[in-house]
Design a protein around this motif. Structure first.
Motif, PDB file in Angstrom:
ATOM      1  N   LEU A 159       0.832  -1.205   0.000  1.00  0.00           N
ATOM      2  CA  LEU A 159       0.000   0.000   0.000  1.00  0.00           C
ATOM      3  C   LEU A 159       0.866   1.255   0.000  1.00  0.00           C
ATOM      4  O   LEU A 159       0.596   2.217  -0.741  1.00  0.00           O
ATOM      5  CB  LEU A 159      -0.926  -0.014   1.221  1.00  0.00           C
ATOM      6  CG  LEU A 159      -1.849   1.201   1.386  1.00  0.00           C
ATOM      7  CD1 LEU A 159      -2.780   1.315   0.180  1.00  0.00           C
ATOM      8  CD2 LEU A 159      -2.658   1.093   2.673  1.00  0.00           C
ATOM      9  N   ILE A 160       1.923   1.245   0.835  1.00  0.00           N
ATOM     10  CA  ILE A 160       2.840   2.393   0.875  1.00  0.00           C
ATOM     11  C   ILE A 160       3.527   2.571  -0.483  1.00  0.00           C
ATOM     12  O   ILE A 160       3.669   3.691  -0.990  1.00  0.00           O
ATOM     13  CB  ILE A 160       3.890   2.200   1.988  1.00  0.00           C
ATOM     14  CG1 ILE A 160       3.209   2.216   3.367  1.00  0.00           C
ATOM     15  CG2 ILE A 160       4.969   3.276   1.909  1.00  0.00           C
ATOM     16  CD1 ILE A 160       4.116   1.824   4.508  1.00  0.00           C
ATOM     17  N   ALA A 161       3.943   1.448  -1.084  1.00  0.00           N
ATOM     18  CA  ALA A 161       4.594   1.502  -2.399  1.00  0.00           C
ATOM     19  C   ALA A 161       3.634   2.051  -3.454  1.00  0.00           C
ATOM     20  O   ALA A 161       4.051   2.817  -4.341  1.00  0.00           O
ATOM     21  CB  ALA A 161       5.075   0.108  -2.802  1.00  0.00           C
ATOM     22  N   LEU A 162       2.352   1.687  -3.368  1.00  0.00           N
ATOM     23  CA  LEU A 162       1.358   2.187  -4.311  1.00  0.00           C
ATOM     24  C   LEU A 162       1.218   3.705  -4.191  1.00  0.00           C
ATOM     25  O   LEU A 162       1.199   4.419  -5.204  1.00  0.00           O
ATOM     26  CB  LEU A 162       0.006   1.509  -4.048  1.00  0.00           C
ATOM     27  CG  LEU A 162      -1.185   2.023  -4.872  1.00  0.00           C
ATOM     28  CD1 LEU A 162      -0.950   1.765  -6.359  1.00  0.00           C
ATOM     29  CD2 LEU A 162      -2.484   1.372  -4.413  1.00  0.00           C
ATOM     30  N   ILE A 163       1.144   4.205  -2.959  1.00  0.00           N
ATOM     31  CA  ILE A 163       0.991   5.653  -2.731  1.00  0.00           C
ATOM     32  C   ILE A 163       2.219   6.406  -3.251  1.00  0.00           C
ATOM     33  O   ILE A 163       2.088   7.442  -3.932  1.00  0.00           O
ATOM     34  CB  ILE A 163       0.777   5.932  -1.229  1.00  0.00           C
ATOM     35  CG1 ILE A 163      -0.558   5.330  -0.773  1.00  0.00           C
ATOM     36  CG2 ILE A 163       0.808   7.434  -0.951  1.00  0.00           C
ATOM     37  CD1 ILE A 163      -0.777   5.365   0.720  1.00  0.00           C
ATOM     38  N   LEU A 164       3.416   5.872  -2.952  1.00  0.00           N
ATOM     39  CA  LEU A 164       4.642   6.516  -3.440  1.00  0.00           C
ATOM     40  C   LEU A 164       4.699   6.492  -4.965  1.00  0.00           C
ATOM     41  O   LEU A 164       5.090   7.479  -5.604  1.00  0.00           O
ATOM     42  CB  LEU A 164       5.869   5.809  -2.853  1.00  0.00           C
ATOM     43  CG  LEU A 164       6.133   6.014  -1.364  1.00  0.00           C
ATOM     44  CD1 LEU A 164       7.311   5.165  -0.917  1.00  0.00           C
ATOM     45  CD2 LEU A 164       6.418   7.482  -1.066  1.00  0.00           C
ATOM     46  N   GLY A 165       4.322   5.353  -5.548  1.00  0.00           N
ATOM     47  CA  GLY A 165       4.335   5.229  -7.007  1.00  0.00           C
ATOM     48  C   GLY A 165       3.381   6.198  -7.670  1.00  0.00           C
ATOM     49  O   GLY A 165       3.713   6.812  -8.693  1.00  0.00           O
TER      50      GLY A 165
END
Length: 349
Positions: free
Chosen positions: A239-245
């Motif tokens: 989820l964190i990676a999705l937001i950063l992406g």
């Protein structure tokens, strides 16, 4: 537990399939845009004006290059905007300035013009960019992952009784791996399995890996809660990676926003799939991915010591927990290889 894993498996399949479809559709759209220019007419044109417009959009201040070119088609003179690229607008002014750096007023350039609609003008060098190949690669990778989730469920092997032996003919790699699972599932000691299959078609190191990477159902059940905690942590990281992406991709373009967002979640989701299926490769991959990141994490210690120290502590804690869970389910690994002491592979009972 079974319901949770089924839902997780379904969610992973839907995410990977949707992402793969999105990437391939975007790449197909790019291909069609380039392919249709094959019938266009190639002409010389003169750059009339070059400017950069500013516009406030949902993702912030956006800069768009405006390049008008003058050309002659069928004895008639036209002045129309030049479509520099498929998505010329950027949130970075420097990036837009670089895209028009070679286009100065009065310069003669090669262009492609649609004879049916002279207002459609593209550079003479218009072609498939890196985004097309990246989309095809990520889309294909996502589809492979989606298919893998469907095709490679945990399989029930035909069990051998503990006293049953196997013939001494040479076996293929797959056959050796299958025999390892059958013998271990039947309760045969790991050292005995190694003795029976050593020299039967694979190197001892490969055989030792097959034995050490066998997920004993009893161990998996005993440490089921730990694995679920690990899966939850990886889903949070996804989820964190999705937001950063999404944040990084938004600065590049509307399509790049989703491509970057979903692509950055692929690694955490593949790790989730590996932990869910009790694959030692997922544990080893996480260890090998995280360890080299620690020196980089220390780079920001001078500017923001508190934030860096907290982030580093969290990373170390997760790594230790992953290592701990792997040790419980796969006790015969040292770092990322089976335990070997004085040239001899040693296995737990």
């Amino acid at each position: 537990m079974k319901t949770f894993l089924l839902l997780l498996r379904t969610a992973l399949f839907v995410v990977l399939f949707s992402f793969g479809l999105l990437c391939l559709l975007v790449s197909l759209s790019s291909y069609k845009e380039v392919d249709e220019t094959k019938t266009w007419q190639k002409l010389n044109a003169t750059v009339a004006t070059v400017s950069i417009s500013e516009e406030m959009r949902s993702k912030g201040m956006t800069y768009c290059p405006l390049v008008n070119v003058t050309f002659e088609l069928n004895g008639q003179q036209y002045t129309y905007p030049l479509e520099i690229s498929q998505r010329p607008c950027r949130t970075s002014l420097e990036s837009v300035e670089r895209s028009v750096a070679t286009l100065r007023e009065g310069k003669v350039i090669e262009i492609l013009v649609d004879p049916a609609k002279p207002g459609r003008v593209k550079p003479g060098t218009y072609s498939l960019g890196g985004g097309f190949y990246l989309g095809v690669f990520l889309g294909t990778l996502a589809f492979i992952g989606a298919v893998a989730i469907l095709v490679f469920p945990a399989k029930k092997s035909v069990k051998l009784t503990q006293g049953e032996s196997i013939s001494h003919s040479t076996l293929s790699k797959k056959e050796v791996q299958q025999k390892v699972r059958e013998l271990l599932a039947a309760g045969t000691a790991k050292s005995e399995v190694f003795s029976q299959l050593s020299g039967r078609g694979v190197k001892d190191s490969q055989l030792a890996y097959f034995i050490a990477s066998y997920a004993d159902p009893i161990r998996c059940d005993e440490h089921d809660r730990k694995v679920n905690i690990l899966i939850t942590i990886m889903l949070a990281q996804a989820l964190i990676a999705l937001i950063l992406g999404l944040d990084i991709g938004a600065r590049m373009g509307p399509t790049a926003k989703w491509v970057m967002g979903v692509s950055m979640t692929l690694i955490p989701l593949f790790l989730v799939w590996g932990f869910y299926n009790h694959r030692v490769g997922a544990y080893n991959a996480y260890i090998l991915l995280v360890l080299p990141q620690f020196p980089r994490s220390l780079a920001g210690f001078t500017s923001s010591p508190a934030t860096t120290a907290i982030a580093l502590a969290i990373s170390i804690a997760i790594l230790v927990f992953v290592w701990y869970v792997r040790g419980k389910i796969f006790p015969d690994f040292v770092f990322v290889t089976p335990r070997k002491i004085k040239g001899k592979y040693l296995f737990s009972s």
